[in-house]
Write a protein that holds these residues in place. Structure first.
Motif, PDB file in Angstrom:
ATOM      1  N   THR A 264       0.832  -1.202   0.000  1.00 41.46           N
ATOM      2  CA  THR A 264       0.000   0.000   0.000  1.00 41.46           C
ATOM      3  C   THR A 264       0.867   1.252   0.000  1.00 41.46           C
ATOM      4  O   THR A 264       0.603   2.219  -0.735  1.00 41.46           O
ATOM      5  N   ALA A 265       1.901   1.239   0.830  1.00 38.96           N
ATOM      6  CA  ALA A 265       2.788   2.402   0.898  1.00 38.96           C
ATOM      7  C   ALA A 265       3.504   2.628  -0.431  1.00 38.96           C
ATOM      8  O   ALA A 265       3.600   3.766  -0.913  1.00 38.96           O
ATOM      9  N   LEU A 266       3.988   1.565  -1.037  1.00 40.32           N
ATOM     10  CA  LEU A 266       4.730   1.693  -2.286  1.00 40.32           C
ATOM     11  C   LEU A 266       3.847   2.160  -3.437  1.00 40.32           C
ATOM     12  O   LEU A 266       4.355   2.639  -4.457  1.00 40.32           O
ATOM     13  N   ALA A 267       2.532   2.015  -3.283  1.00 36.03           N
ATOM     14  CA  ALA A 267       1.610   2.466  -4.326  1.00 36.03           C
ATOM     15  C   ALA A 267       1.263   3.943  -4.199  1.00 36.03           C
ATOM     16  O   ALA A 267       0.641   4.515  -5.102  1.00 36.03           O
ATOM     17  N   ASP A 268       1.653   4.565  -3.104  1.00 39.24           N
ATOM     18  CA  ASP A 268       1.390   5.992  -2.923  1.00 39.24           C
ATOM     19  C   ASP A 268       2.125   6.780  -4.028  1.00 39.24           C
ATOM     20  O   ASP A 268       3.291   6.514  -4.302  1.00 39.24           O
ATOM     21  N   PRO A 269       1.437   7.725  -4.680  1.00 37.04           N
ATOM     22  CA  PRO A 269       2.055   8.458  -5.793  1.00 37.04           C
ATOM     23  C   PRO A 269       3.391   9.113  -5.441  1.00 37.04           C
ATOM     24  O   PRO A 269       4.300   9.158  -6.273  1.00 37.04           O
ATOM     25  N   ARG A 270       3.524   9.591  -4.203  1.00 34.78           N
ATOM     26  CA  ARG A 270       4.777  10.234  -3.822  1.00 34.78           C
ATOM     27  C   ARG A 270       5.930   9.236  -3.794  1.00 34.78           C
ATOM     28  O   ARG A 270       7.051   9.551  -4.214  1.00 34.78           O
TER      29      ARG A 270
END
Length: 431
Positions: free
Chosen positions: A19-25
């Motif tokens: 989920t974190a790695l999918a964050d646009p930033r």
């Protein structure tokens, strides 16, 4: 048991790795530094959250802050046009294109017609010479301090530099002009007092041991009251070179900056050599500009130290494009119409308020910065936000840097490209 349940619930709020790695930033960060370092930063932030060191909601911010960012593009909303901590002048599109074009192999030191070696950076040198016709010759080194060091080494090693006490300035980050000059093997002959120096003071100090007379523009401060300084025109006639450090790199007179010395006028007043910076009011890359009498400049160019201080092909490309190209972002920011700026600011505020953010448009004052025109105030407008927005915006992608004044964060759009106003809105709403 309630404490145990609270602990478990807190850990459940920690975002999973995918989920974190999918964050646009973080996706953008992975494109910049690679997925491996980003994943490692996420895992480390998750561990910090599990130990209670940070809140679960801060995992993504902590991961971004821990990444090996290198120089990152920043939206300068400080209201300081030439912000030293943000790299001073923003390059023009023409200069950026020139840098990209020069990234591969170039003819930086090759004559394509003859196939033989040519003068390094001849196009940039020609552009600088054309911009200041009063200069007999010009040379470029890697920054303003380097230009002064080269001049002092060539002209005054083992000899004296005559300079007013009131002009022995500190140039930033603890570096002081006297220390810089003495490091070249020259000796300083200080004349006058902190607030008053006369031509007679210089005349009494000049002698057989004098390498040159140095005139320094104290560009980052102003002394008022019972003061006196000697202009360049009155320092000629002593039989030694006059070197003028004008600081901020203005090449010709500018009505917006009447108190700033410029290279053309300083040479016309009698200076034998003018030293200036390229990344300030000129609006170009970091560079030290040397302009003056042809024989003198050639002595500097041929000295062995010049090789150690030379600029690379990227700087030369950016400098040539800055000198020959259109108006720079620095020029445009200094002349930004307050009415246009107000309109932009109010539109941004309107979008933020519609998104539920407590924002308002307020009158503000911008400054030149970078050690230039310290008393000039530019009427401006800013987006006012609660102070707690400052850090999250600095850590965002892209970072948005404003200034905190009396408990409020002010975002001045003067140096933000108009097509990036939406990025400011997105950064604030998504903080």
């Amino acid at each position: 048991m309630s404490g145990y349940r609270d602990s478990v619930d807190s850990r459940r709020r920690i975002p999973g790795t995918d989920t974190a790695l999918a964050d646009p930033r973080l996706v953008a960060a992975a494109e910049r530094v690679g997925r491996g370092p980003v994943k490692a930063a996420v895992v480390a932030a998750q561990l910090r959250a599990r130990s209670g060191e940070i809140e679960p909601e801060d995992v993504l911010t902590a991961a971004l802050a821990a990444l090996p960012a290198g120089p990152r593009p920043v939206l300068n909303a400080t209201g300081v046009v030439l912000h030293t901590n943000l790299g001073r002048a923003a390059l023009s599109p023409a200069a950026i294109e020139a840098v990209a074009g020069a990234a591969g192999h170039t003819d930086v030191e090759l004559d394509l017609d003859t196939g033989r070696r040519a003068r390094r950076g001849r196009d940039a040198v020609a552009a600088l010479a054309a911009a200041v016709p009063a200069a007999g010759a010009v040379h470029v080194v890697n920054n303003g301090a380097a230009a002064l060091v080269l001049a002092a080494t060539v002209l005054a090693h083992g000899r004296e530099i005559v300079v007013s006490r009131g002009e022995l300035v500190e140039i930033g980050d603890g570096f002081r002009l006297p220390d810089l000059l003495v490091s070249t093997g020259a000796r300083l002959r200080e004349v006058g007092t902190t607030n008053r120096t006369s031509r007679d003071d210089y005349a009494a100090a000049v002698g057989p041991e004098t390498g040159f007379v140095l005139k320094v523009h104290p560009s980052n401060f102003v002394v008022r009251g019972f003061t006196r300084a000697v202009p360049v025109a009155e320092l000629t006639g002593f039989g030694v070179p006059v070197v003028a450090d004008i600081g901020s790199g203005l090449l010709a007179p500018d009505p917006l900056l009447p108190e700033e010395p410029d290279a053309a006028s300083t040479l016309a007043a009698g200076a034998d050599l003018v030293v200036a910076s390229g990344d300030k009011l000129l609006g170009g890359p970091q560079a030290g500009l040397l302009l003056g009498e042809a024989g003198l400049v050639e002595r500097l160019r041929r000295h062995p130290l010049a090789r150690a201080l030379r600029v690379d092909k990227l700087t030369l490309a950016a400098l040539q494009a800055t000198l020959a190209g259109p108006q720079t972002p620095t020029w445009q920011a200094l002349r930004m119409d307050p009415g246009v700026l107000r309109g932009r600011t109010e539109r941004v505020v309107g979008e933020l308020v519609a998104a539920g953010v407590a924002a308002e448009a307020v009158e503000s004052v911008a400054v030149v910065g970078g050690g230039g025109a310290p008393e000039l105030e530019l009427p401006s407008w800013a987006v006012a936000l609660p102070e707690e927005y400052a850090r999250p915006l600095r850590l965002g992608v892209p970072p948005v840097v404003g200034r905190v004044v009396r408990g409020r964060l002010l975002l001045d759009l003067r140096c933000v490209p108009p097509d990036q106003d939406h990025a400011v809105v997105s950064a604030v709403v998504g903080k």
